[in-house]
Write an enzyme that holds these catalytic residues in place. Sequence first.
Site, PDB file in Angstrom:
ATOM      1  N   SER A  55       0.821  -1.209   0.000  1.00  0.00           N
ATOM      2  CA  SER A  55       0.000   0.000   0.000  1.00  0.00           C
ATOM      3  C   SER A  55       0.861   1.268   0.000  1.00  0.00           C
ATOM      4  CB  SER A  55      -0.892   0.014   1.234  1.00  0.00           C
ATOM      5  OG  SER A  55      -1.514   1.278   1.335  1.00  0.00           O
TER       6      SER A  55
ATOM      7  N   GLY B  92     -18.481  -4.393  -8.557  1.00  0.00           N
ATOM      8  CA  GLY B  92     -17.967  -4.606  -7.203  1.00  0.00           C
ATOM      9  C   GLY B  92     -18.007  -3.313  -6.400  1.00  0.00           C
ATOM     10  N   GLY B  93     -17.193  -3.261  -5.351  1.00  0.00           N
ATOM     11  CA  GLY B  93     -17.176  -2.108  -4.450  1.00  0.00           C
ATOM     12  C   GLY B  93     -16.787  -0.815  -5.146  1.00  0.00           C
ATOM     13  N   ALA B  94     -15.792  -0.883  -6.035  1.00  0.00           N
ATOM     14  CA  ALA B  94     -15.342   0.333  -6.717  1.00  0.00           C
ATOM     15  C   ALA B  94     -16.435   0.842  -7.657  1.00  0.00           C
ATOM     16  CB  ALA B  94     -14.055   0.055  -7.492  1.00  0.00           C
TER      17      ALA B  94
ATOM     18  N   LYS C 218     -13.757  -3.813   3.631  1.00  0.00           N
ATOM     19  CA  LYS C 218     -14.559  -2.595   3.486  1.00  0.00           C
ATOM     20  C   LYS C 218     -16.048  -2.814   3.778  1.00  0.00           C
ATOM     21  CE  LYS C 218     -11.702  -0.049   0.172  1.00  0.00           C
ATOM     22  NZ  LYS C 218     -11.715   0.709  -1.080  1.00  0.00           N
TER      23      LYS C 218
ATOM     24  N   ASP D 215     -13.941   6.989  -1.144  1.00  0.00           N
ATOM     25  CA  ASP D 215     -13.619   6.567  -2.518  1.00  0.00           C
ATOM     26  C   ASP D 215     -14.466   7.328  -3.535  1.00  0.00           C
ATOM     27  OD1 ASP D 215     -11.653   4.701  -1.888  1.00  0.00           O
ATOM     28  OD2 ASP D 215     -13.113   3.110  -1.558  1.00  0.00           O
TER      29      ASP D 215
ATOM     30  N   SER E 202      -0.506   4.094   0.972  1.00  0.00           N
ATOM     31  CA  SER E 202      -1.135   4.997   1.950  1.00  0.00           C
ATOM     32  C   SER E 202      -0.181   5.426   3.062  1.00  0.00           C
ATOM     33  CB  SER E 202      -2.387   4.347   2.555  1.00  0.00           C
ATOM     34  OG  SER E 202      -3.381   4.241   1.571  1.00  0.00           O
TER      35      SER E 202
ATOM     36  N   THR F 184      -9.105  -1.301   3.878  1.00  0.00           N
ATOM     37  CA  THR F 184      -9.014  -1.739   2.487  1.00  0.00           C
ATOM     38  C   THR F 184      -9.365  -3.212   2.372  1.00  0.00           C
ATOM     39  OG1 THR F 184      -7.652  -1.630   0.504  1.00  0.00           O
ATOM     40  CG2 THR F 184      -6.483  -2.132   2.528  1.00  0.00           C
TER      41      THR F 184
ATOM     42  N   GLY G 174      -5.832   6.475 -12.254  1.00  0.00           N
ATOM     43  CA  GLY G 174      -6.368   6.280 -10.903  1.00  0.00           C
ATOM     44  C   GLY G 174      -5.607   7.001  -9.799  1.00  0.00           C
TER      45      GLY G 174
HETATM   46  P1  ATR Z   1     -13.897  -4.312  -6.083  1.00  0.00           P
HETATM   47  O1  ATR Z   1     -14.710  -4.455  -4.828  1.00  0.00           O
HETATM   48  O2  ATR Z   1     -12.463  -3.958  -5.824  1.00  0.00           O
HETATM   49  O3  ATR Z   1     -14.531  -3.446  -7.100  1.00  0.00           O
HETATM   50  P2  ATR Z   1     -14.808  -6.957  -6.849  1.00  0.00           P
HETATM   51  O4  ATR Z   1     -15.917  -6.874  -5.891  1.00  0.00           O
HETATM   52  O5  ATR Z   1     -13.999  -8.203  -6.871  1.00  0.00           O
HETATM   53  O6  ATR Z   1     -13.751  -5.791  -6.676  1.00  0.00           O
HETATM   54  O7  ATR Z   1     -15.411  -6.654  -8.300  1.00  0.00           O
HETATM   55  C1  ATR Z   1     -14.642  -6.769  -9.415  1.00  0.00           C
HETATM   56  C2  ATR Z   1     -15.491  -6.523 -10.657  1.00  0.00           C
HETATM   57  O8  ATR Z   1     -14.630  -6.660 -11.757  1.00  0.00           O
HETATM   58  C3  ATR Z   1     -16.629  -7.510 -10.822  1.00  0.00           C
HETATM   59  O9  ATR Z   1     -17.774  -6.831 -11.261  1.00  0.00           O
HETATM   60  C4  ATR Z   1     -16.102  -8.438 -11.925  1.00  0.00           C
HETATM   61  O10 ATR Z   1     -17.094  -8.914 -12.832  1.00  0.00           O
HETATM   62  P3  ATR Z   1     -18.061 -10.150 -12.491  1.00  0.00           P
HETATM   63  O11 ATR Z   1     -19.170  -9.578 -11.654  1.00  0.00           O
HETATM   64  O12 ATR Z   1     -18.512 -10.616 -13.822  1.00  0.00           O
HETATM   65  O13 ATR Z   1     -17.208 -11.134 -11.754  1.00  0.00           O
HETATM   66  C5  ATR Z   1     -15.201  -7.530 -12.707  1.00  0.00           C
HETATM   67  N1  ATR Z   1     -14.171  -8.315 -13.401  1.00  0.00           N
HETATM   68  C6  ATR Z   1     -13.137  -8.961 -12.834  1.00  0.00           C
HETATM   69  N2  ATR Z   1     -12.391  -9.570 -13.797  1.00  0.00           N
HETATM   70  C7  ATR Z   1     -12.993  -9.296 -14.984  1.00  0.00           C
HETATM   71  C8  ATR Z   1     -12.703  -9.627 -16.337  1.00  0.00           C
HETATM   72  N3  ATR Z   1     -11.647 -10.374 -16.669  1.00  0.00           N
HETATM   73  N4  ATR Z   1     -13.528  -9.147 -17.313  1.00  0.00           N
HETATM   74  C9  ATR Z   1     -14.592  -8.387 -16.991  1.00  0.00           C
HETATM   75  N5  ATR Z   1     -14.927  -8.045 -15.715  1.00  0.00           N
HETATM   76  C10 ATR Z   1     -14.133  -8.480 -14.720  1.00  0.00           C
END
Ligand code: ATR
Length: 284
Positions: A19, A129-131, A68, A104, A21, A64, A235
Amino acid sequence: MVMTKTELYGLFGNPVAHSLSPLMHNCAFREMKLDAIYVPFLVEDLEGAVCALRALNIRGVSVTIPFKTAVLPLLDEVDDSARAIGAVNTILNRDGKLRGFNTDWVGLAGCLGEAIEIRGRTFAIIGAGGAARAAVFGILEKGGRPIVMNRTVEKGEALGREFGCSFRPLNDISTIEADGLINTTPVGMTPDEAKTPVRRGDLSRFRIVMDVIYNPLGTRLLREAAEAGCRVVDGLGMFVRQGAEQIRIWMGREPPVSLMHQIVRRQLENKKKGVEDSRVQGAE
Ligand code: ATR
């Protein structure tokens, strides 16, 4: 017993070794002349770690991966935006009372908003996902229109429904009408730098392309977007802004944002140089 006035801050995560941070926050604290330090904690037991905040009077922590969401029920209060996003990345400890925040979305909307007016504009957000949740929330908050695009249809549909915005499968990217594109997936992150979530030929339809990834700074997605004539946002700005907002929450003071930016950028560039140097040496 010797009493110290030094205030303790930190990071809860697993892993935490890479990290940036600690570097960013300690540098900001020094510049602000604060008697405070920021320490990374490799957390195995989240509940125990949260108890330690009170027991040791740790004033604040960043949270992190992978805590989260799990940390929410362990706090005394959760700010409305963090509750809506379903993720806390910042904890403030005031006299043993723990309050959770999400910075975020502030970081994302702040640096995107610097590059393009968000109000009234449409942004395709890749991921669910979370982001992605922070991105959807931030864009709605600033008056923009998010379109969730995800590989897994059910997950993307559920996110769209929850926030009242539209959803399209990721495969529809070549027909989407939007001003901007935001990648919130880890696709293209070190060590998978050769990957990209969107084909090169689909990029010129967007005026602006943002990647929440900052390691590497110039992802393949951003390189190809720039070549296609899009404005690009990496980012780093989001990372620095989310950290700056944490300092505002913890200290109620304005942090040295441009210095924080500079220090993190230099570290990322040095790291990249180190990797390239070791490649050269390896070739000898
Ligand atoms: P975060 O919380 O950091 O955003 P996460 O919850 O693991 O991470 O979410 C990752 C996102 O990236 C998910 O939406 C995932 O898609 P799926 O819902 O289909 O799993 C997406 N993702 C990860 N690898 C991918 C890939 N190779 N192609 C397209 N989407 C991907």
